[in-house]
Design an enzyme around this catalytic site. Structure first.
Site, PDB file in Angstrom:
ATOM      1  N   GLY A 221       0.821  -1.174  -0.175  1.00  0.00           N
ATOM      2  CA  GLY A 221       0.142  -0.204  -0.139  1.00  0.00           C
ATOM      3  C   GLY A 221       0.799   1.237  -0.229  1.00  0.00           C
ATOM      4  O   GLY A 221       1.982   1.298  -0.416  1.00  0.00           O
ATOM      5  N   SER A 222       0.258   2.278   0.529  1.00  0.00           N
ATOM      6  CA  SER A 222       0.652   3.466   0.603  1.00  0.00           C
ATOM      7  C   SER A 222       2.411   3.936   1.374  1.00  0.00           C
ATOM      8  O   SER A 222       2.169   3.075   2.419  1.00  0.00           O
ATOM      9  CB  SER A 222      -0.244   4.756   0.816  1.00  0.00           C
ATOM     10  OG  SER A 222      -0.436   4.661   2.167  1.00  0.00           O
ATOM     11  N   ALA A 223       3.018   4.846   1.045  1.00  0.00           N
ATOM     12  CA  ALA A 223       4.106   5.005   2.010  1.00  0.00           C
ATOM     13  C   ALA A 223       3.694   5.585   3.263  1.00  0.00           C
ATOM     14  O   ALA A 223       4.349   5.189   4.356  1.00  0.00           O
ATOM     15  CB  ALA A 223       5.256   5.938   1.208  1.00  0.00           C
ATOM     16  N   GLY A 226       2.425   2.438   5.269  1.00  0.00           N
ATOM     17  CA  GLY A 226       3.595   1.488   5.688  1.00  0.00           C
ATOM     18  C   GLY A 226       4.723   2.240   6.388  1.00  0.00           C
ATOM     19  O   GLY A 226       5.061   1.312   7.257  1.00  0.00           O
ATOM     20  N   GLU A 244       5.751  -3.292   1.353  1.00  0.00           N
ATOM     21  CA  GLU A 244       5.937  -2.902  -0.394  1.00  0.00           C
ATOM     22  C   GLU A 244       4.849  -1.408  -0.369  1.00  0.00           C
ATOM     23  O   GLU A 244       3.867  -1.529  -0.197  1.00  0.00           O
ATOM     24  CB  GLU A 244       5.396  -3.742  -1.450  1.00  0.00           C
ATOM     25  CG  GLU A 244       5.798  -3.541  -2.673  1.00  0.00           C
ATOM     26  CD  GLU A 244       4.928  -2.551  -3.564  1.00  0.00           C
ATOM     27  OE1 GLU A 244       5.200  -1.269  -3.583  1.00  0.00           O
ATOM     28  OE2 GLU A 244       3.808  -2.960  -3.921  1.00  0.00           O
TER      29      GLU A 244
END
EC number: 1.2.1.71
Length: 484
Positions: A221-223, A226, A244
């Site tokens: 998903g999104s930074a 994460g 990821e």
């Protein structure tokens, strides 16, 4: 009330409020059901914890047989699953049919990867033998994204099950119907009760999942999410964290002869899946001068002519974004870059305000300082014109991310340099950046992950190694200074 959860082999209604998934092309409701409360999530973890010992001890051949039956069950969904994905997230049908094939192919790839990268090894020694085996971690929480709502969580779930872990799975709240189909297919394949549980919901359900009795969290998903997960489990070396988190991916075009071929690669890199692949090119880096100008013009020409429509229309390249909210966000990001000093070459716009469809956009950011190093999930390409290849490499690496990158060139000396210098886990030559093989690792350094690449390397984070020295019988030991 609809049975939205699957816990300990039983379908049941969640205890929370109802939510929906919406077809972004039409606004129709695709799925509706109640979300899981924290108590529901805890029940799922309890079931997974109870099922773990038996599943971990189930012979590998039996686990493989169940997963191969899963592929057979997926074959029966050749129409249903692709259409469900298309309706939930807007992807065109030819893409979602490919997603189904990737889900099926993951099983045999995972079996091979488990054998090659984990599995069991032994060798004879002067005292007997040494042995290397791999053990499952325990209960894996899997959080799926919306852009590949079948393939990407499947890419965590299959190798984790193969290794002997049990699963608590939360799909994206934008794609609950796809997650439900995936779990129902595993159920039909004969997965034992408690081995896979499904919890549906949004932020609160996700928070309860991260607070659960887990041994690992597998996230795509999104930074921002994460990074939050990484911080939450800081100081918790007992929890396997595999992340990821996307990229701000560069594509360099240099010393190329065929402008049309280069433009095809660049446009597909940027606009495939309506820009909603984490490997899509976000930045196109070209030489200053006529060759770079011709390429940018050719990319814009392709962007102008892309066929956009709903998943069930003919000859459609690009569907809508996943939601009207995402479309508004894409327009807002374009406005932000323009306010930073960017020059819009082709406007990304929403033809029906309030809808999820957008056109592809291109903006020139050459010479602009302090450009936001962010990943926009949409069909929007930034152009950077630079004087030499050294500057092109430096510009490409000027990001906190490191997932994907590419080079378009006929000069293999430049490829040799790029291969050594570009900081990206996926690096393609004369191919779109969005092309990745499940038979290879998938991931990258920086904010793109935490050095736990998935795809073929998912076997690495789904099991831990246990090394043994084995003698057939106890014998007296001797060592200098040791009493006899």
């Amino acid at each position: 009330m609809m049975s939205s959860l699957f816990i300990n082999g039983t379908w049941k209604a969640g205890g929370g409020k109802a939510f929906q998934s919406i077809d972004p092309a039409t606004g129709d409701v695709v799925w509706e059901g109640p979300e899981a409360l924290a108590s529901d999530v805890n029940d799922a973890f309890s079931a997974a914890r109870a099922a773990f010992p038996k599943w971990a001890r189930t012979p590998l051949d039996e686990r493989i047989s169940i997963l191969r039956r899963y592929v057979q069950e997926l074959d029966k969904l050749a129409d249903v699953l692709p259409q469900t994905i298309s309706r939930e997230v807007g992807k065109v049908l030819w893409e979602t049919m490919g997603e189904l094939n990737a889900m099926k192919g993951k099983v045999e790839l995972s079996i091979t990867a488990y054998d090659e990268r984990t599995g069991t090894q032994s060798s004879d020694t002067d005292f007997g033998r040494s042995e290397l085996v791999h053990r499952p971690h325990g209960i894996m929480a899997v959080m799926g994204p919306f852009n590949f709502p079948g393939h990407l969580p499947n890419g965590h779930i299959i190798p984790a099950l193969l290794a002997g872990n049990t699963i608590v799975f939360k799909p994206s709240e934008l794609a609950p119907a796809t997650g439900e189909l995936l779990v129902k297919t595993l159920e039909k394949a004969g997965i034992p009760s408690g081995v896979v549980s499904l919890v549906q919901g949004g932020r609160d359900t996700g928070a309860a999942l991260l607070d659960g009795d887990l041994n690992g969290i597998l996230f795509t998903g999104s930074a921002s999410t994460g990074t939050f997960i990484h911080k939450k489990f800081g100081g918790r070396p007992d929890v396997m964290v595999a992340l990821e988190m996307g990229g701000n991916n560069p594509l360099i075009s240099w010393d190329f002869g065929d402008v049309d071929a280069a433009a095809d690669i660049a446009a597909q890199s940027a606009f495939l899946t309506t820009g909603q692949r984490c490997t899509c090119a976000r930045r196109l880096i070209v030489p200053t001068g006529s060759l770079g100008d011709k390429l940018v013009d050719a990319v814009i020409s392709r962007a102008d002519r892309l066929r956009i429509g709903a998943w069930d229309e003919d000859d459609v390249f690009m569907g809508p974004l996943v939601s009207a909210h995402a479309a508004n966000g894409a327009e807002a990001f374009q406005n932000k870059l323009e306010q930073c000093g960017g020059k819009v070459l082709k406007t990304l716009q929403n033809p029906e305000q309030g809808g999820a469809f957008v056109s592809a956009g291109v903006i020139d950011m050459t010479g602009v300082e302090n450009v936001p190093d962010e990943e926009l999930f949409g069909p929007f390409l930034q152009v950077y014109r630079v004087p030499d290849f050294e500057t092109a490499i430096a510009t490409a690496n000027d990001t906190q991310f490191g997932l994907s990158a590419g080079l378009i060139t006929e000069n293999m000396t430049l490829w040799d340099e790029a291969h050594l210098s570009l900081r990206a886990g996926i690096l393609n030559l004369n191919r779109p950046t969005a092309g990745a093989s499940s038979a290879l690792p998938f991931g990258g350094p920086g904010l793109s992950g935490n050095h736990r690449p998935s795809a073929y390397y998912a076997a690495d984070y789904c099991a831990w190694p246990q090394a043994s020295q084995i003698a057939p019988e106890p014998k007296r030991m001797s060592a200098k200074g040791f009493p006899r």
